[in-house]
Design a protein around this motif. Structure first.
Motif, PDB file in Angstrom:
ATOM      1  N   VAL A  87       0.673  -1.216   0.035  1.00 46.69           N
ATOM      2  CA  VAL A  87      -0.134  -0.135  -0.174  1.00 46.69           C
ATOM      3  C   VAL A  87       0.978   1.155   0.063  1.00 46.69           C
ATOM      4  O   VAL A  87       1.896   1.369   1.015  1.00 46.69           O
ATOM      5  N   GLY A  88       0.588   2.118  -0.987  1.00 46.74           N
ATOM      6  CA  GLY A  88       1.188   3.541  -0.811  1.00 46.74           C
ATOM      7  C   GLY A  88       0.329   4.522  -0.809  1.00 46.74           C
ATOM      8  O   GLY A  88      -0.885   4.577  -1.437  1.00 46.74           O
ATOM      9  N   VAL A  89       0.420   5.605   0.194  1.00 44.45           N
ATOM     10  CA  VAL A  89      -0.244   6.594   0.418  1.00 44.45           C
ATOM     11  C   VAL A  89       0.583   7.808   0.061  1.00 44.45           C
ATOM     12  O   VAL A  89       1.835   8.233   0.533  1.00 44.45           O
ATOM     13  N   THR A  90       0.070   8.657  -0.965  1.00 46.46           N
ATOM     14  CA  THR A  90       1.043   9.831  -1.469  1.00 46.46           C
ATOM     15  C   THR A  90       1.052  10.841  -0.709  1.00 46.46           C
ATOM     16  O   THR A  90       0.300  11.000   0.360  1.00 46.46           O
ATOM     17  N   ARG A  91       2.107  11.355  -0.580  1.00 57.73           N
ATOM     18  CA  ARG A  91       2.494  12.767   0.096  1.00 57.73           C
ATOM     19  C   ARG A  91       1.545  13.752  -0.566  1.00 57.73           C
ATOM     20  O   ARG A  91       1.218  13.753  -1.672  1.00 57.73           O
ATOM     21  N   PHE A  92       1.228  14.749   0.286  1.00 59.27           N
ATOM     22  CA  PHE A  92       0.486  15.876   0.083  1.00 59.27           C
ATOM     23  C   PHE A  92       1.029  16.307  -1.420  1.00 59.27           C
ATOM     24  O   PHE A  92       2.115  16.811  -1.564  1.00 59.27           O
ATOM     25  N   GLY A  93       0.004  16.551  -2.462  1.00 56.83           N
ATOM     26  CA  GLY A  93       0.723  17.215  -3.587  1.00 56.83           C
ATOM     27  C   GLY A  93       1.087  16.106  -4.658  1.00 56.83           C
ATOM     28  O   GLY A  93       1.112  16.890  -5.712  1.00 56.83           O
TER      29      GLY A  93
END
Length: 163
Positions: A87-93
């Protein structure tokens, strides 16, 4: 409970070391490669390059973007040792185009299944997709900021998949 589902619960589908928080990826291929590297490091896939080739060719055949900002790249492969989800949760932006009609993804789940596990692949894929269609589930994953919590959310969403 079928034998097949019992085996699934013996080995967790995901673990905290298969979760990337604040992921910075330049493209969907980059995101997939980062997640596959985690699977490889955990011993869940045997040949990183060959597996990635399969995932990317699968992605070219059909987009895997889901509504609500989710990418769900996946492959059944002889290089996969056990059904796994990274699972990857992207950094803001940061967001990635997985071809969803409503826009890019900020949540990426890479699903890897052994080549012979055809029915398991479809069951897990259908179940995780069903969970991901629920906004509160997607938001829980995005807001967790904790790899253990994210792993637990994913694993628990699949506990009842065969009912």
């Amino acid at each position: 409970m079928s034998q097949n589902s019992l085996e699934l619960h013996d080995a967790e589908l995901t673990t905290p070391d298969l979760v990337i928080l604040e992921m910075e990826a330049a493209s969907k291929e980059d995101a997939t490669a980062q997640l596959a590297a985690r699977l490889h490091a955990a011993g869940r896939i045997s040949d990183l390059r060959a597996f990635l080739d399969q995932v990317n060719s699968r992605e070219h055949q059909m987009a895997t973007g889901l509504p609500g900002g989710v990418g769900l790249p996946h492959a059944r492969s002889e290089y996969v040792n056990q059904t796994s989800i990274a699972v990857g949760v992207t950094r803001f932006g940061y967001s990635l185009d997985f071809g969803a009609v409503d826009g890019p993804a900020t949540l990426v789940l890479l699903m890897a299944t052994p080549a012979q596990s055809f029915s398991e692949h479809l069951e897990v894929l259908a179940t995780i997709a069903r969970s991901l269609f629920k906004e509160n589930f997607r938001e829980s994953l995005r807001r967790a900021h904790d790899a253990e919590v994210i792993a637990e959310l994913i694993n628990s969403s699949l506990v009842f998949f065969d009912h």
